[in-house]
Design a protein around this motif. Structure first.
Motif, PDB file in Angstrom:
ATOM      1  N   ALA A   1       0.812  -1.217   0.000  1.00 16.34           N
ATOM      2  CA  ALA A   1       0.000   0.000   0.000  1.00 16.34           C
ATOM      3  C   ALA A   1       0.846   1.268   0.000  1.00 16.34           C
ATOM      4  N   ARG A   2       2.141   1.145   0.313  1.00 18.18           N
ATOM      5  CA  ARG A   2       3.017   2.320   0.314  1.00 18.18           C
ATOM      6  C   ARG A   2       3.893   2.383  -0.925  1.00 18.18           C
ATOM      7  N   GLY A   3       3.813   1.361  -1.781  1.00 26.06           N
ATOM      8  CA  GLY A   3       4.640   1.311  -2.968  1.00 26.06           C
ATOM      9  C   GLY A   3       4.034   2.077  -4.140  1.00 26.06           C
ATOM     10  N   PRO A   4       4.763   2.106  -5.260  1.00 33.87           N
ATOM     11  CA  PRO A   4       4.306   2.871  -6.429  1.00 33.87           C
ATOM     12  C   PRO A   4       3.022   2.338  -7.057  1.00 33.87           C
ATOM     13  N   ILE A   5       2.644   1.099  -6.752  1.00 33.54           N
ATOM     14  CA  ILE A   5       1.433   0.549  -7.350  1.00 33.54           C
ATOM     15  C   ILE A   5       0.206   1.350  -6.922  1.00 33.54           C
ATOM     16  N   ARG A   6       0.283   2.023  -5.766  1.00 32.54           N
ATOM     17  CA  ARG A   6      -0.869   2.827  -5.322  1.00 32.54           C
ATOM     18  C   ARG A   6      -1.128   3.968  -6.312  1.00 32.54           C
ATOM     19  N   LEU A   7      -0.064   4.466  -6.923  1.00 37.99           N
ATOM     20  CA  LEU A   7      -0.222   5.533  -7.917  1.00 37.99           C
ATOM     21  C   LEU A   7      -0.832   4.991  -9.205  1.00 37.99           C
ATOM     22  N   VAL A   8      -0.449   3.758  -9.553  1.00 39.51           N
ATOM     23  CA  VAL A   8      -1.036   3.100 -10.722  1.00 39.51           C
ATOM     24  C   VAL A   8      -2.528   2.908 -10.508  1.00 39.51           C
ATOM     25  N   ALA A   9      -2.902   2.449  -9.313  1.00 40.62           N
ATOM     26  CA  ALA A   9      -4.316   2.220  -9.014  1.00 40.62           C
ATOM     27  C   ALA A   9      -5.108   3.522  -9.108  1.00 40.62           C
ATOM     28  N   ALA A  10      -4.530   4.605  -8.601  1.00 43.67           N
ATOM     29  CA  ALA A  10      -5.215   5.904  -8.672  1.00 43.67           C
ATOM     30  C   ALA A  10      -5.397   6.343 -10.118  1.00 43.67           C
ATOM     31  N   LEU A  11      -4.394   6.070 -10.961  1.00 47.60           N
ATOM     32  CA  LEU A  11      -4.486   6.443 -12.364  1.00 47.60           C
ATOM     33  C   LEU A  11      -5.523   5.585 -13.095  1.00 47.60           C
ATOM     34  N   VAL A  12      -5.643   4.314 -12.701  1.00 42.65           N
ATOM     35  CA  VAL A  12      -6.686   3.456 -13.271  1.00 42.65           C
ATOM     36  C   VAL A  12      -8.060   4.073 -13.039  1.00 42.65           C
TER      37      VAL A  12
ATOM     38  N   HIS B   1      -8.826   7.147 -12.492  1.00 44.72           N
ATOM     39  CA  HIS B   1      -8.936   8.358 -13.320  1.00 44.72           C
ATOM     40  C   HIS B   1      -9.305   7.997 -14.756  1.00 44.72           C
ATOM     41  N   GLU B   2      -8.667   6.975 -15.305  1.00 48.92           N
ATOM     42  CA  GLU B   2      -8.932   6.559 -16.683  1.00 48.92           C
ATOM     43  C   GLU B   2     -10.329   5.964 -16.833  1.00 48.92           C
ATOM     44  N   ILE B   3     -10.804   5.246 -15.809  1.00 42.14           N
ATOM     45  CA  ILE B   3     -12.163   4.702 -15.857  1.00 42.14           C
ATOM     46  C   ILE B   3     -13.184   5.835 -15.878  1.00 42.14           C
ATOM     47  N   ARG B   4     -12.944   6.861 -15.061  1.00 39.86           N
ATOM     48  CA  ARG B   4     -13.880   7.994 -15.001  1.00 39.86           C
ATOM     49  C   ARG B   4     -13.991   8.702 -16.349  1.00 39.86           C
ATOM     50  N   ARG B   5     -12.885   8.798 -17.061  1.00 38.94           N
ATOM     51  CA  ARG B   5     -12.890   9.560 -18.318  1.00 38.94           C
ATOM     52  C   ARG B   5     -13.121   8.697 -19.556  1.00 38.94           C
ATOM     53  N   ALA B   6     -13.281   7.400 -19.387  1.00 33.26           N
ATOM     54  CA  ALA B   6     -13.432   6.498 -20.533  1.00 33.26           C
ATOM     55  C   ALA B   6     -14.766   6.726 -21.245  1.00 33.26           C
ATOM     56  N   GLY B   7     -14.741   6.677 -22.571  1.00 27.90           N
ATOM     57  CA  GLY B   7     -15.964   6.762 -23.350  1.00 27.90           C
ATOM     58  C   GLY B   7     -16.682   5.427 -23.352  1.00 27.90           C
ATOM     59  N   THR B   8     -17.960   5.447 -23.676  1.00 25.82           N
ATOM     60  CA  THR B   8     -18.739   4.218 -23.762  1.00 25.82           C
ATOM     61  C   THR B   8     -18.808   3.739 -25.200  1.00 25.82           C
ATOM     62  N   ARG B   9     -19.146   2.464 -25.392  1.00 23.50           N
ATOM     63  CA  ARG B   9     -19.239   1.866 -26.718  1.00 23.50           C
ATOM     64  C   ARG B   9     -20.600   1.180 -26.888  1.00 23.50           C
ATOM     65  N   PRO B  10     -21.225   1.316 -28.068  1.00 24.59           N
ATOM     66  CA  PRO B  10     -22.568   0.749 -28.296  1.00 24.59           C
ATOM     67  C   PRO B  10     -22.515  -0.748 -28.591  1.00 24.59           C
ATOM     68  N   LEU B  11     -22.144  -1.531 -27.580  1.00 20.19           N
ATOM     69  CA  LEU B  11     -21.946  -2.959 -27.778  1.00 20.19           C
ATOM     70  C   LEU B  11     -22.862  -3.797 -26.887  1.00 20.19           C
ATOM     71  N   SER B  12     -24.017  -3.237 -26.582  1.00 22.33           N
ATOM     72  CA  SER B  12     -24.997  -3.995 -25.811  1.00 22.33           C
ATOM     73  C   SER B  12     -26.269  -4.165 -26.624  1.00 22.33           C
ATOM     74  N   LEU B  13     -26.972  -5.214 -26.308  1.00 23.92           N
ATOM     75  CA  LEU B  13     -28.225  -5.535 -26.981  1.00 23.92           C
ATOM     76  C   LEU B  13     -29.261  -5.794 -25.895  1.00 23.92           C
ATOM     77  N   PRO B  14     -30.337  -4.997 -25.833  1.00 21.96           N
ATOM     78  CA  PRO B  14     -31.336  -5.207 -24.774  1.00 21.96           C
ATOM     79  C   PRO B  14     -31.867  -6.635 -24.786  1.00 21.96           C
ATOM     80  N   ALA B  15     -31.968  -7.211 -23.609  1.00 24.00           N
ATOM     81  CA  ALA B  15     -32.439  -8.583 -23.494  1.00 24.00           C
ATOM     82  C   ALA B  15     -33.963  -8.654 -23.607  1.00 24.00           C
ATOM     83  N   CYS B  16     -34.445  -9.825 -23.971  1.00 23.12           N
ATOM     84  CA  CYS B  16     -35.883 -10.078 -24.085  1.00 23.12           C
ATOM     85  C   CYS B  16     -36.298 -11.084 -23.007  1.00 23.12           C
ATOM     86  N   SER B  17     -37.547 -11.005 -22.575  1.00 22.66           N
ATOM     87  CA  SER B  17     -38.035 -11.960 -21.588  1.00 22.66           C
ATOM     88  C   SER B  17     -39.282 -12.703 -22.056  1.00 22.66           C
ATOM     89  N   ASP B  18     -40.105 -12.077 -22.883  1.00 24.02           N
ATOM     90  CA  ASP B  18     -41.311 -12.740 -23.370  1.00 24.02           C
ATOM     91  C   ASP B  18     -40.923 -13.956 -24.212  1.00 24.02           C
TER      92      ASP B  18
END
Length: 269
Positions: free
Chosen positions: A132-143, A145-162
């Motif tokens: 928790a004190r090593g440099p990996i904590r900075l990598v995790a914080a950057l991850v 940040h990148e997730i927050r700014r990531a764009g979305t992709r139209p790769l879902s298909l609404p499911a059916c139930s009937d």
């Protein structure tokens, strides 16, 4: 996906990742073509990413296609199942509740930039309880940040139930090039054209034509990601000409099939 659950062996293997004291831990596993996890859920959010191969992921709300270059954000306690389309090198993240606040509130396909890809691979190379004190904590914080700014992709298909819609959806998923119109499907589904049209709108928020087009485009991207030629993909998803397919692909994804194809010699971790 079937109603089967994640095996007890799989549950035991994942438990340390679900209980780790760190805000984020990486999970790496290679899966054979056709492997299915069965329906399951995790107490922590996940970012499911594959450095190679395509994942088909189902939730109660949608069907997702996740090729390299994208990842599926799965909120905590979301029931889902994963099927591997070809050899899949999964490199996923488990996120504690405080870290998961960086992601969407619903299951969403996000773009994985080259930077985020390398950060995911770095986290996956660390032990479950990293320093928790090593440099990996900075990598995790950057991850995060990148997730927050990531764009979305139209790769879902609404499911059916009937059940009537499910019969139509199953036929189209088995053969996206199926040229039959709604009237032809109505005879097989055991419902009138008007009823099927109403059910598609009510359950998926799409018309039959929109749903089928979305299916064809997500299937096309999966095939392109596997290295299939655009000319063959066009036929496989029901387009009579490559230019028409290219135009539909570009309208959906903002890029051409050739640009979306994997680069020769690209290394996979």
């Amino acid at each position: 996906m079937s109603g089967q659950n994640l095996s007890r062996i799989g549950q035991n293997r994942l438990r340390p990742f679900e209980r780790a004291p760190r805000p984020m831990v990486g999970y790496a596993c290679d899966y054979a073509p056709g492997h299915e996890t069965g329906q399951h859920r995790h107490p922590r959010a996940q970012l499911l990413f594959a450095s190679a191969g395509v994942m088909r992921i189902t939730t109660e709300a949608a069907l997702f296609t996740v090729p390299p270059g994208t990842g599926l954000w799965v909120p905590a306690d979301t029931r889902h199942g994963v099927r591997m389309d070809g050899l899949v090198r999964m490199r996923a993240l488990f996120l504690r509740a405080d870290a998961a606040a960086s992601g969407p509130s619903l299951a969403t396909v996000i773009a994985v930039s080259p930077l985020l890809r390398e950060l995911i691979l770095t986290v996956c190379g660390e032990p479950v309880v990293w320093d928790a004190r090593g440099p990996i904590r900075l990598v995790a914080a950057l991850v995060l940040h990148e997730i927050r700014r990531a764009g979305t992709r139209p790769l879902s298909l609404p499911a059916c139930s009937d059940p009537r819609l499910l019969r139509v959806a199953a036929a189209l998923i088995a053969n996206p090039a199926d040229p039959r119109d709604l009237e032809d499907h109505a005879a097989v589904a055991g419902a009138s054209v008007r009823t099927l049209a109403r059910l598609f709108r009510g359950e998926t928020g799409m018309s039959f034509q929109q749903w089928r087009r979305q299916l064809r485009m997500t299937e096309a991207l999966a095939r392109i990601a596997r290295g299939e030629l655009p000319s063959r993909v066009a036929v496989a998803v029901g387009y009579a000409s490559v230019p028409a397919f290219g135009a539909a692909f570009r309208e959906t994804f903002g890029t051409t099939p050739a640009t979306a194809a994997p680069r020769a010699g690209t290394a996979s971790a």
